[in-house]
Enzyme design. Structure first.
Site, short mmCIF file in Angstrom:
data_model
loop_
_atom_site.label_atom_id
_atom_site.label_comp_id
_atom_site.label_asym_id
_atom_site.label_seq_id
_atom_site.Cartn_x
_atom_site.Cartn_y
_atom_site.Cartn_z
N GLU A 114 0.86 -1.20 0.00
CA GLU A 114 0.00 0.00 0.00
C GLU A 114 0.89 1.23 0.00
O GLU A 114 1.98 1.20 0.55
CB GLU A 114 -0.86 0.03 1.27
CG GLU A 114 -1.82 -1.13 1.41
CD GLU A 114 -2.40 -1.23 2.83
OE1 GLU A 114 -2.50 -0.21 3.52
OE2 GLU A 114 -2.73 -2.36 3.22
N LYS A 116 2.31 4.63 1.29
CA LYS A 116 2.37 5.22 2.63
C LYS A 116 1.99 6.69 2.50
O LYS A 116 2.79 7.53 2.10
CB LYS A 116 3.77 5.08 3.23
CG LYS A 116 3.82 5.49 4.69
CD LYS A 116 5.13 5.10 5.32
CE LYS A 116 5.12 5.32 6.82
NZ LYS A 116 4.84 6.70 7.22
N ASP A 118 1.08 10.44 3.33
CA ASP A 118 1.71 11.35 4.28
C ASP A 118 0.70 12.31 4.89
O ASP A 118 0.58 13.46 4.48
CB ASP A 118 2.84 12.12 3.57
CG ASP A 118 3.86 12.64 4.56
OD1 ASP A 118 3.73 12.34 5.76
OD2 ASP A 118 4.77 13.35 4.13
N TYR A 231 -7.45 1.85 5.86
CA TYR A 231 -6.59 0.68 5.63
C TYR A 231 -6.62 -0.38 6.72
O TYR A 231 -5.97 -1.41 6.60
CB TYR A 231 -5.14 1.08 5.29
CG TYR A 231 -4.49 2.11 6.21
CD1 TYR A 231 -4.18 1.81 7.53
CD2 TYR A 231 -4.17 3.37 5.72
CE1 TYR A 231 -3.57 2.74 8.35
CE2 TYR A 231 -3.56 4.33 6.54
CZ TYR A 231 -3.26 4.00 7.85
OH TYR A 231 -2.66 4.93 8.66
N LYS A 330 10.74 3.56 3.21
CA LYS A 330 10.70 5.01 3.02
C LYS A 330 11.48 5.40 1.77
O LYS A 330 12.62 4.97 1.60
CB LYS A 330 11.33 5.70 4.24
CG LYS A 330 10.55 5.51 5.51
CD LYS A 330 9.34 6.41 5.51
CE LYS A 330 9.09 7.01 6.83
NZ LYS A 330 9.46 8.12 7.39
N CYS A 425 16.22 48.38 -4.96
CA CYS A 425 15.93 47.15 -5.68
C CYS A 425 17.22 46.57 -6.26
O CYS A 425 17.97 47.27 -6.94
CB CYS A 425 14.93 47.42 -6.81
SG CYS A 425 14.73 46.02 -7.93
N CYS A 428 16.97 46.94 -10.37
CA CYS A 428 16.94 48.21 -11.09
C CYS A 428 17.42 49.38 -10.25
O CYS A 428 17.54 50.50 -10.74
CB CYS A 428 15.52 48.50 -11.57
SG CYS A 428 14.39 48.90 -10.23
N CYS A 443 9.51 46.58 -4.84
CA CYS A 443 10.18 47.58 -5.66
C CYS A 443 9.07 48.42 -6.29
O CYS A 443 8.14 47.87 -6.88
CB CYS A 443 11.01 46.90 -6.75
SG CYS A 443 11.50 48.04 -8.06
N CYS A 448 10.72 48.35 -13.62
CA CYS A 448 11.77 47.43 -13.19
C CYS A 448 11.81 46.21 -14.12
O CYS A 448 10.80 45.54 -14.31
CB CYS A 448 11.52 46.99 -11.75
SG CYS A 448 12.69 45.76 -11.18
S1 IVH Z 1 -0.59 0.63 8.78
C1 IVH Z 1 0.04 -1.39 12.77
N1 IVH Z 1 -0.89 1.54 6.31
O1 IVH Z 1 2.32 5.51 8.64
C2 IVH Z 1 -0.08 -0.74 11.44
N2 IVH Z 1 0.01 3.02 7.95
O2 IVH Z 1 4.77 4.98 10.18
C3 IVH Z 1 -0.16 0.73 11.49
N3 IVH Z 1 0.50 5.29 7.13
O3 IVH Z 1 0.92 5.82 11.84
C4 IVH Z 1 -0.25 1.50 10.28
N4 IVH Z 1 -0.17 4.95 5.05
O4 IVH Z 1 -0.11 7.21 9.91
C5 IVH Z 1 -0.48 1.83 7.56
N5 IVH Z 1 -1.22 2.25 4.11
C6 IVH Z 1 -0.83 2.50 5.35
C7 IVH Z 1 -0.34 3.78 5.73
C8 IVH Z 1 0.08 3.98 7.04
C9 IVH Z 1 0.33 5.82 5.92
C10 IVH Z 1 1.07 6.00 8.29
C11 IVH Z 1 0.21 5.89 9.54
C12 IVH Z 1 1.12 5.27 10.57
C13 IVH Z 1 2.48 5.58 10.04
C14 IVH Z 1 3.49 4.59 10.54
#
Ligand code: IVH
Length: 683
Positions: A114, A116, A118, A231, A330, A425, A428, A443, A448
């Site tokens: 999946e 990750k 942010d 998720y 990561k 500036c 100019c 400016c 300019c």
């Molecule tokens: S699973 C025990 N799935 O990443 C499992 N986390 O570094 C817990 N996050 O706190 C999380 N996408 O905020 C999971 N597809 C995903 C995710 C995900 C983002 C974040 C989440 C978690 C952090 C952990």
């Protein structure tokens, strides 16, 4: 007593609206136009108003409610919200996978991949199929109750039909966990707005999400357009729960089926997921999304890999704070630490001076970064940076790199040279001014050359006239050689002009000319945006084009008329009038017209129900933001102004209405509430 028929009608409408919310906000695939959706919603609101005893908290009309009374209450999590261990290289990931194999004793193990996301993780509790609580992660054991804000997020279902739950194999009580995030487009829009109003901007979508979820005013959260991806599913433990992970294992055998069940239940589950049979497939998924990362509408910082089989997950168990059955891979950091060698000043299109850090070049996420913005003087003071300091630099999506933090430890000595805004500036030599109450220095020299260069670059850029090939290098040459002295000159450039420039062959010259020609077809709002009127961004330009329908009417509009346009206040109106009162700018428009640009747009059709009526809004309305109410009135042909006078027809007053209400009473102007306003609209 309401008849059974009304109740049925209300329920039917709600189901219909829920279905369209799902199509729009979860699937991104609406079936009906917005106006039709609004009509359904208004119909429901009207019925609920007539039968207030039938309003339920899970009605689609009830997303924005009151604010939480005493800030956010702490809530204990049903099962701790754990975090994940990280892997930063293929080697680290492989060694995690080897361990999983060893511990499991199996030859082959399936993984779910999946993205990750942010943002911030959240837990949503449902009872009897209805959303009862939204809780932040907090310290993992205890989080904060942010239900009123979570309810405003349209991809979060307020209720799930029991029938649907049964089909998906779920009980009526359950908990969904997932990621709340702010899409990049919403983030940019929000920051633009904040900048326009002189407020501090958020550093990245993650911070913006956290700030928004913890807003005390749910109507603000509602405006900021968050999104929620599910998720994890946890079966509710009504018996109190022993803490043993009563995960969805009771209902599903594996993560993949669980995600599909969440999907089938109406939650937004990221479609960018994969079931991998082996490590190679996991690695392929990771590589694929690292490349396509920039194309996503939200930010990600890696890929989460989970052992698919729940039996095996239980067998693997947990270390202190993280499961052994999952890991976060990561992507290379998009932040780096480097030295500020100097602070330069850039002059923008409006003459605004932006301090820019000249950095010791540092590789960040695949490119070398040697410049990062410091935004303005206030930001430099907030960060506390001097020339010679070490700082952290972040590069997000397609945003310009920025300095996010001062690094001050024993390995990184402090710099000593303070930065001051120049008195003249840097381009100019013109005078610099700072308007009282504003953060920015400018400016003031109209001529300019930096302003000209930036104006042309803006006009040609992607979201504006989209003239491919007219980038930095070309524009610098065109302006320096005097071939382009204003926007209209772009349309007078000849092939011979282009061929006289450095690094310009016949083919590229022709391409640029074709692009210039093509741009003439773009709609009015792009041209308005392209003119570079102060405070007129993409959205405002759009509203102006819709309201006026052609450039001439816009050019001749007065401040009062301009303020009738959505999101246009006194400051923007004044700036537009100032712009068009300058004869040079009017000439410019005429030249664009002569060159064959589209200076007409599609005027938005307005209703006539409230034609000729003037409204003033005051106080907090029960279900609508001021902007929403304003739009409804305007769409029906009415006007909304800022102050009450004898000419005002109605004052729409919400709670905590102040002096405007008193004034209306004094003048004998009709005072109505939100409901009465809706009645006027629906008559
Ligand atoms: S699973 C025990 N799935 O990443 C499992 N986390 O570094 C817990 N996050 O706190 C999380 N996408 O905020 C999971 N597809 C995903 C995710 C995900 C983002 C974040 C989440 C978690 C952090 C952990």
């Amino acid at each position: 007593m309401p008849s059974e028929r009304v109740q049925q009608q209300i329920e039917k409408l709600r189901e219909e609206i829920r279905h369209h919310e799902y199509r729009y906000y979860v699937l991104d695939d609406p079936e009906i136009p917005d106006a039709q959706f609004d009509a359904l919603m208004n119909q429901l609101k009207k019925l609920e108003k007539e039968h207030p005893e039938l309003v339920t908290p899970d009605s689609p009309t009830q997303r924005v409610g009151g604010r939480p009374r005493e800030g956010f209450v702490k809530v204990r999590h049903s099962v701790p919200m754990l975090s994940l261990d990280n892997a930063y290289s293929e080697e680290e990931l492989r060694s995690w996978e080897r361990r999983v194999h060893e511990l499991s004793g199996r030859k082959s193990v399936e993984f779910v991949c999946e993205l990750k996301l942010d943002g911030m993780s959240l837990a949503l509790r449902y009872e009897g199929g209805k959303l009862v609580r939204g809780i932040t992660r907090g310290d993992g054991t205890t989080g904060e109750d942010v239900t009123s804000n979570v309810r405003t997020v349209r991809s979060v279902p307020l209720s799930v039909a029991l029938e649907k739950l049964r089909k998906a194999g779920l009980p009526a009580g359950f908990e969904v966990r997932g990621e709340m995030l702010m899409p990049i487009a919403s983030f940019k829009r929000m920051n633009e707005e904040r900048e326009k109003h002189g407020l501090s901007v958020f550093a990245n979508p993650r911070n913006a999400t956290a700030g928004t979820v913890r807003q005390l005013e749910p109507s603000i959260t509602a405006q900021r357009r968050l999104d929620f991806f599910a998720y994890i599913l946890i079966a509710s433990q009504e018996s109190g729960g022993t803490g043993a992970p009563a995960r969805a294992a009771i209902f599903f055998d594996n993560q993949w089926n669980m995600l599909n069940a969440l999907d089938a239940t109406g939650f937004k589950v990221n479609p960018r997921r994969a079931l991998a049979k082996n490590f190679d497939q996991v690695w392929e998924f990771i590589g694929q999304w690292e490349e396509k990362r920039e194309t996503l509408p939200y930010e990600i910082d890696g890929v989460v890999i989970k052992v698919n089989d729940f039996g095996l997950q239980r067998q693997l168990g947990f270390t202190g704070k993280a499961p052994r059955w999952a890991i976060a891979y990561k992507y290379a950091a998009r932040a780096g630490i480097t030295l500020i060698e100097d602070i330069l000043v850039q002059v923008g299109r409006t003459g605004k001076l932006t301090p820019v850090a000249a950095l010791k070049p540092v590789p960040i996420g695949g490119t070398t970064v040697s410049r990062a913005t410091l935004h303005n003087m206030d930001e430099i003071e907030r960060l506390g940076v001097k020339i010679g300091d070490w700082v952290e630099v972040e590069r997000g999506g397609d945003v310009i790199p920025k300095v996010t933090r001062l690094v001050d430890d024993k390995d990184h000595p402090r710099g000593h040279k303070s930065f001051h805004m120049p008195e003249k500036c840097p381009v100019c030599g013109g005078n610099i001014a700072r308007t009282q109450g504003e953060v920015d220095y400018r400016c003031v020299n109209q001529k300019c050359p930096a302003k000209l260069r930036e104006t042309i670059l803006h006009f040609a850029s992607r979201g504006v006239m989209n003239i491919d090939g007219m980038g930095d290098a070309l524009v610098t040459q065109l302006t320096e050689r005097g071939l382009v002295r204003d926007i209209a000159d772009i349309y007078k450039v000849t092939k011979a002009d282009l061929l006289s420039l450095e690094r310009m062959g016949d083919k590229s010259a022709q391409n640029v000319l074709n692009e210039i020609e093509r741009s003439k077809q773009l709609p009015l709002e792009r041209v308005i945006f392209g003119l570079g009127i102060r405070f007129v961004g993409e959205r405002t330009a759009q509203f102006l084009a819709e309201h006026f329908g052609d450039m001439n009417t816009l050019m001749n509009a007065g401040e009062e008329e301009l303020q009738q346009v959505e999101e246009v206040g006194p400051r923007i109106a004044k700036s537009i009038v100032e712009f068009f009162s300058e004869p040079k700018n009017r000439e410019l428009v005429e030249e664009l017209r002569a060159a064959g640009l589209t200076l007409r747009g599609k005027k938005k059709e307005r209703g006539t129900k409230l034609a000729g009526k003037t409204f003033v809004l005051t106080g907090t309305l029960a279900n609508l933001t001021r902007d929403e109410a304003k739009k409804m009135i305007e769409d029906a042909g009415g006007k909304v102004t800022g102050s009450v006078s004898k000419k005002t027809d109605y004052v729409v007053a919400g709670s905590e209405a102040g002096s405007k209400l008193d004034k209306a009473k004094g003048l004998g102007v009709a005072v109505i509430d939100e409901e009465q306003m809706r009645e006027l609209l629906s008559k």
